[in-house]
Design a protein around this motif. Structure first.
Motif, PDB file in Angstrom:
ATOM      1  N   LEU A 208       0.891  -1.157   0.000  1.00  0.00           N
ATOM      2  CA  LEU A 208       0.000   0.000   0.000  1.00  0.00           C
ATOM      3  C   LEU A 208       0.928   1.206   0.000  1.00  0.00           C
ATOM      4  CD1 LEU A 208      -2.859   1.259   0.192  1.00  0.00           C
ATOM      5  CD2 LEU A 208      -2.540   1.341   2.662  1.00  0.00           C
ATOM      6  N   PHE A 209       0.987   1.898  -1.133  1.00  0.00           N
ATOM      7  CA  PHE A 209       1.983   2.942  -1.339  1.00  0.00           C
ATOM      8  C   PHE A 209       1.326   4.304  -1.211  1.00  0.00           C
ATOM      9  CE2 PHE A 209       6.304   3.323  -3.397  1.00  0.00           C
ATOM     10  CZ  PHE A 209       6.443   4.671  -3.129  1.00  0.00           C
ATOM     11  N   ILE A 210       1.642   5.006  -0.126  1.00  0.00           N
ATOM     12  CA  ILE A 210       1.035   6.300   0.155  1.00  0.00           C
ATOM     13  C   ILE A 210       1.879   7.425  -0.433  1.00  0.00           C
ATOM     14  CG2 ILE A 210       0.437   7.910   2.021  1.00  0.00           C
ATOM     15  CD1 ILE A 210      -0.186   5.467   3.783  1.00  0.00           C
ATOM     16  N   ALA A 211       1.246   8.363  -1.120  1.00  0.00           N
ATOM     17  CA  ALA A 211       1.973   9.492  -1.690  1.00  0.00           C
ATOM     18  C   ALA A 211       1.059  10.705  -1.810  1.00  0.00           C
ATOM     19  CB  ALA A 211       2.533   9.136  -3.061  1.00  0.00           C
ATOM     20  N   HIS A 212       1.690  11.885  -1.878  1.00  0.00           N
ATOM     21  CA  HIS A 212       0.954  13.124  -2.056  1.00  0.00           C
ATOM     22  C   HIS A 212       0.308  13.216  -3.427  1.00  0.00           C
ATOM     23  CE1 HIS A 212       2.507  15.117   1.492  1.00  0.00           C
ATOM     24  NE2 HIS A 212       1.685  16.102   1.206  1.00  0.00           N
ATOM     25  N   ASP A 213       1.130  12.854  -4.447  1.00  0.00           N
ATOM     26  CA  ASP A 213       0.625  13.069  -5.793  1.00  0.00           C
ATOM     27  C   ASP A 213       0.718  11.805  -6.637  1.00  0.00           C
ATOM     28  OD1 ASP A 213       3.356  13.990  -7.727  1.00  0.00           O
ATOM     29  OD2 ASP A 213       3.468  13.618  -5.587  1.00  0.00           O
ATOM     30  N   LEU A 214      -0.118  11.781  -7.625  1.00  0.00           N
ATOM     31  CA  LEU A 214      -0.258  10.653  -8.522  1.00  0.00           C
ATOM     32  C   LEU A 214       1.058  10.296  -9.212  1.00  0.00           C
ATOM     33  CD1 LEU A 214      -2.582   8.947  -9.421  1.00  0.00           C
ATOM     34  CD2 LEU A 214      -3.029  10.568 -11.257  1.00  0.00           C
ATOM     35  N   ALA A 215       1.810  11.331  -9.623  1.00  0.00           N
ATOM     36  CA  ALA A 215       3.038  11.103 -10.392  1.00  0.00           C
ATOM     37  C   ALA A 215       3.994  10.179  -9.646  1.00  0.00           C
ATOM     38  CB  ALA A 215       3.714  12.436 -10.690  1.00  0.00           C
ATOM     39  N   ALA A 216       4.012  10.282  -8.317  1.00  0.00           N
ATOM     40  CA  ALA A 216       4.958   9.510  -7.510  1.00  0.00           C
ATOM     41  C   ALA A 216       4.660   8.013  -7.520  1.00  0.00           C
ATOM     42  CB  ALA A 216       4.962  10.036  -6.084  1.00  0.00           C
ATOM     43  N   VAL A 217       3.418   7.620  -7.716  1.00  0.00           N
ATOM     44  CA  VAL A 217       3.052   6.208  -7.594  1.00  0.00           C
ATOM     45  C   VAL A 217       2.468   5.611  -8.867  1.00  0.00           C
ATOM     46  CG1 VAL A 217       2.674   6.130  -5.115  1.00  0.00           C
ATOM     47  CG2 VAL A 217       0.834   6.881  -6.607  1.00  0.00           C
ATOM     48  N   GLU A 218       2.195   6.496  -9.829  1.00  0.00           N
ATOM     49  CA  GLU A 218       1.548   6.107 -11.068  1.00  0.00           C
ATOM     50  C   GLU A 218       2.174   4.866 -11.724  1.00  0.00           C
ATOM     51  OE1 GLU A 218       1.960   9.249 -13.862  1.00  0.00           O
ATOM     52  OE2 GLU A 218       0.627   8.153 -15.209  1.00  0.00           O
ATOM     53  N   HIS A 219       3.511   4.899 -11.876  1.00  0.00           N
ATOM     54  CA  HIS A 219       4.192   3.841 -12.622  1.00  0.00           C
ATOM     55  C   HIS A 219       4.287   2.546 -11.846  1.00  0.00           C
ATOM     56  CE1 HIS A 219       5.006   6.597 -15.765  1.00  0.00           C
ATOM     57  NE2 HIS A 219       5.540   7.448 -14.919  1.00  0.00           N
ATOM     58  N   MET A 220       4.204   2.671 -10.560  1.00  0.00           N
ATOM     59  CA  MET A 220       4.439   1.548  -9.662  1.00  0.00           C
ATOM     60  C   MET A 220       3.124   0.834  -9.317  1.00  0.00           C
ATOM     61  SD  MET A 220       6.999   0.890  -7.090  1.00  0.00           S
ATOM     62  CE  MET A 220       6.928  -0.189  -5.668  1.00  0.00           C
ATOM     63  N   SER A 221       1.990   1.545  -9.423  1.00  0.00           N
ATOM     64  CA  SER A 221       0.734   1.025  -8.868  1.00  0.00           C
ATOM     65  C   SER A 221      -0.118   0.269  -9.876  1.00  0.00           C
ATOM     66  CB  SER A 221      -0.095   2.185  -8.304  1.00  0.00           C
ATOM     67  OG  SER A 221       0.628   2.856  -7.311  1.00  0.00           O
ATOM     68  N   ASP A 222      -0.738  -0.803  -9.427  1.00  0.00           N
ATOM     69  CA  ASP A 222      -1.723  -1.530 -10.230  1.00  0.00           C
ATOM     70  C   ASP A 222      -3.077  -0.835 -10.160  1.00  0.00           C
ATOM     71  OD1 ASP A 222      -0.004  -3.871 -10.867  1.00  0.00           O
ATOM     72  OD2 ASP A 222       0.032  -4.001  -8.688  1.00  0.00           O
ATOM     73  N   ARG A 223      -3.365  -0.282  -8.977  1.00  0.00           N
ATOM     74  CA  ARG A 223      -4.598   0.479  -8.784  1.00  0.00           C
ATOM     75  C   ARG A 223      -4.245   1.693  -7.934  1.00  0.00           C
ATOM     76  NH1 ARG A 223      -9.014  -1.872  -5.736  1.00  0.00           N
ATOM     77  NH2 ARG A 223      -7.430  -2.872  -4.452  1.00  0.00           N
ATOM     78  N   ILE A 224      -5.079   2.712  -8.058  1.00  0.00           N
ATOM     79  CA  ILE A 224      -4.884   3.925  -7.261  1.00  0.00           C
ATOM     80  C   ILE A 224      -6.191   4.254  -6.559  1.00  0.00           C
ATOM     81  CG2 ILE A 224      -4.383   6.399  -7.361  1.00  0.00           C
ATOM     82  CD1 ILE A 224      -2.023   5.542  -8.680  1.00  0.00           C
ATOM     83  N   ALA A 225      -6.080   4.615  -5.287  1.00  0.00           N
ATOM     84  CA  ALA A 225      -7.234   5.128  -4.559  1.00  0.00           C
ATOM     85  C   ALA A 225      -6.920   6.572  -4.181  1.00  0.00           C
ATOM     86  CB  ALA A 225      -7.500   4.297  -3.312  1.00  0.00           C
ATOM     87  N   VAL A 226      -7.868   7.448  -4.425  1.00  0.00           N
ATOM     88  CA  VAL A 226      -7.667   8.868  -4.129  1.00  0.00           C
ATOM     89  C   VAL A 226      -8.459   9.235  -2.878  1.00  0.00           C
ATOM     90  CG1 VAL A 226      -7.862  11.228  -5.001  1.00  0.00           C
ATOM     91  CG2 VAL A 226      -7.413   9.347  -6.601  1.00  0.00           C
ATOM     92  N   MET A 227      -7.761   9.827  -1.918  1.00  0.00           N
ATOM     93  CA  MET A 227      -8.412  10.248  -0.671  1.00  0.00           C
ATOM     94  C   MET A 227      -8.605  11.750  -0.664  1.00  0.00           C
ATOM     95  SD  MET A 227      -7.216   8.337   2.810  1.00  0.00           S
ATOM     96  CE  MET A 227      -8.511   8.822   3.960  1.00  0.00           C
ATOM     97  N   TYR A 228      -9.711  12.169  -0.096  1.00  0.00           N
ATOM     98  CA  TYR A 228     -10.005  13.593   0.040  1.00  0.00           C
ATOM     99  C   TYR A 228     -10.848  13.778   1.296  1.00  0.00           C
ATOM    100  CZ  TYR A 228     -11.516  18.290  -1.280  1.00  0.00           C
ATOM    101  OH  TYR A 228     -11.763  19.634  -1.306  1.00  0.00           O
ATOM    102  N   LEU A 229     -10.362  14.597   2.215  1.00  0.00           N
ATOM    103  CA  LEU A 229     -11.088  14.877   3.458  1.00  0.00           C
ATOM    104  C   LEU A 229     -11.591  13.611   4.168  1.00  0.00           C
ATOM    105  CD1 LEU A 229     -13.202  18.014   2.399  1.00  0.00           C
ATOM    106  CD2 LEU A 229     -11.045  17.977   3.679  1.00  0.00           C
ATOM    107  N   GLY A 230     -10.687  12.641   4.335  1.00  0.00           N
ATOM    108  CA  GLY A 230     -11.030  11.471   5.131  1.00  0.00           C
ATOM    109  C   GLY A 230     -11.811  10.397   4.407  1.00  0.00           C
ATOM    110  N   ARG A 231     -12.019  10.592   3.107  1.00  0.00           N
ATOM    111  CA  ARG A 231     -12.766   9.596   2.328  1.00  0.00           C
ATOM    112  C   ARG A 231     -12.045   9.207   1.054  1.00  0.00           C
ATOM    113  NH1 ARG A 231     -18.349   9.598   3.642  1.00  0.00           N
ATOM    114  NH2 ARG A 231     -18.772  11.101   5.286  1.00  0.00           N
ATOM    115  N   ILE A 232     -12.380   8.016   0.541  1.00  0.00           N
ATOM    116  CA  ILE A 232     -11.897   7.622  -0.778  1.00  0.00           C
ATOM    117  C   ILE A 232     -12.887   8.177  -1.797  1.00  0.00           C
ATOM    118  CG2 ILE A 232     -11.345   5.703  -2.324  1.00  0.00           C
ATOM    119  CD1 ILE A 232      -9.551   5.459   0.000  1.00  0.00           C
ATOM    120  N   VAL A 233     -12.382   9.004  -2.710  1.00  0.00           N
ATOM    121  CA  VAL A 233     -13.294   9.615  -3.673  1.00  0.00           C
ATOM    122  C   VAL A 233     -13.213   8.959  -5.044  1.00  0.00           C
ATOM    123  CG1 VAL A 233     -13.469  11.848  -2.520  1.00  0.00           C
ATOM    124  CG2 VAL A 233     -11.596  11.436  -4.129  1.00  0.00           C
ATOM    125  N   GLU A 234     -12.180   8.156  -5.262  1.00  0.00           N
ATOM    126  CA  GLU A 234     -12.034   7.521  -6.568  1.00  0.00           C
ATOM    127  C   GLU A 234     -11.079   6.346  -6.443  1.00  0.00           C
ATOM    128  OE1 GLU A 234     -10.716  10.347  -9.465  1.00  0.00           O
ATOM    129  OE2 GLU A 234     -11.172   9.034 -11.143  1.00  0.00           O
TER     130      GLU A 234
END
Ligand SMILES: Nc1ncnc2c1ncn2[C@@H]1O[C@H](COP(=O)(O)OP(=O)(O)OP(=O)(O)O)[C@@H](O)[C@H]1O
Ligand SMILES: [Mg+2]
Length: 248
Positions: A208-234
């Motif tokens: 589970l790879f935590i990062a500020h921005d998409l660019a940092a994990v984009e190449h490494m991740s099979d899936r991405i979850a986006v958090m916003y204000l304590g929730r997963i928004v995408e």
């Protein structure tokens, strides 16, 4: 279970983590549902304060849930005692952003790496521990004599390698990487990313790879979850999230 049902290593189910503060309750995590599948890298991205670290800590039960459930390796660990959790901790380990802060400055590198071995009774004799520590140092590309050093004698990159060795000591299935390269120089960042990739392949790890921005994990991740204000928004494959960002 059919063949295309993902094997879930750990999950948060409608999890909330609220912190009471003098200024009121902080809803750090506010209803997060997230399943980490065996063998994948799941990127967890979001702006500062969106609750990423708290969600990661909750997977290890290093913070107490206010509501919802935490499941690890099929067991509901939401209400497990510290003592009982020690056995579970082996399944999930964490690497922190700042290895300087996460390593005890007074202990040798060897003692820091050996601590999980002691806690989980993975190596009971001094000799067994010394050998295992040397093995772990080798795995992360450090010399065996690093065991006798203190954190301040090492470079930032070496310290983070020690952080990774310590996480590996408990033979986890899943490692929560909380911005593991954010505090490092650019050239060193690439080396640590390479190390993490190789370890994942060789040891069959899940991240589970935590990062500020998409660019940092984009190449490494099979899936991405986006958090916003304590929730997963995408949640979705990196291509989809990158092309159609639904949130800032
Ligand atoms: N122990 C705590 N007590 C009170 N508030 C806390 C605590 N831990 C986190 N918070 C608050 O909860 C919110 C989420 O914090 P968290 O550290 O999980 O965010 P984050 O997404 O990891 O941020 P960053 O990208 O800056 O690391 C923030 O508002 C933070 O100030
Ligand atoms: Mg954080």
């Amino acid at each position: 279970m059919s063949d295309d049902t993902p094997d879930v290593i750990a999950e948060l189910d409608d999890l909330a983590v609220h912190f009471p503060t003098p200024a009121g309750t902080v809803r750090a995590v506010d209803g997060v549902t997230l399943a980490v599948h065996r063998g994948e890298t799941l990127g967890l991205v979001g702006e500062s304060g969106s609750g990423k670290s708290t969600a990661g800590l909750a997977l290890l039960r290093l913070v107490d849930p206010s509501a919802g459930r935490v499941r690890v390796a099929g067991a509901d660990v939401t209400r497990w005692s510290r003592r009982r959790l020690r056995a579970t901790r082996r399944h999930v380990a964490m690497v922190f952003q700042d290895p300087q802060a996460s390593l005890d400055p007074r202990r040798t590198v060897g003692d820091s790496i050996a601590e999980p071995l002691v806690v989980h009774r993975l190596a009971t004799s001094r000799t067994a521990r010394r050998e295992r520590v040397a093995e772990l140092l080798d795995l992360v590309g450090l010399r065996a004599d690093t065991a006798g050093r203190h954190p301040h004698e090492l470079s930032g990159g070496q310290r983070q390698r020690v952080g990774v060795a310590r996480a590996l000591a408990g033979e986890p299935d899943l490692i929560v990487l909380d911005e593991p390269i954010a505090s490092l120089d650019l050239s060193v960042q690439a080396q640590i990313m390479n190390l993490l990739r190789h370890l994942q392949r060789d040891l069959g790890l899940t991240y589970l790879f935590i990062a500020h921005d998409l660019a940092a994990v984009e190449h490494m991740s099979d899936r991405i979850a986006v958090m916003y204000l304590g929730r997963i928004v995408e949640t979705g494959p990196p291509e989809r999230i990158y092309r159609r960002p639904a949130h800032p």
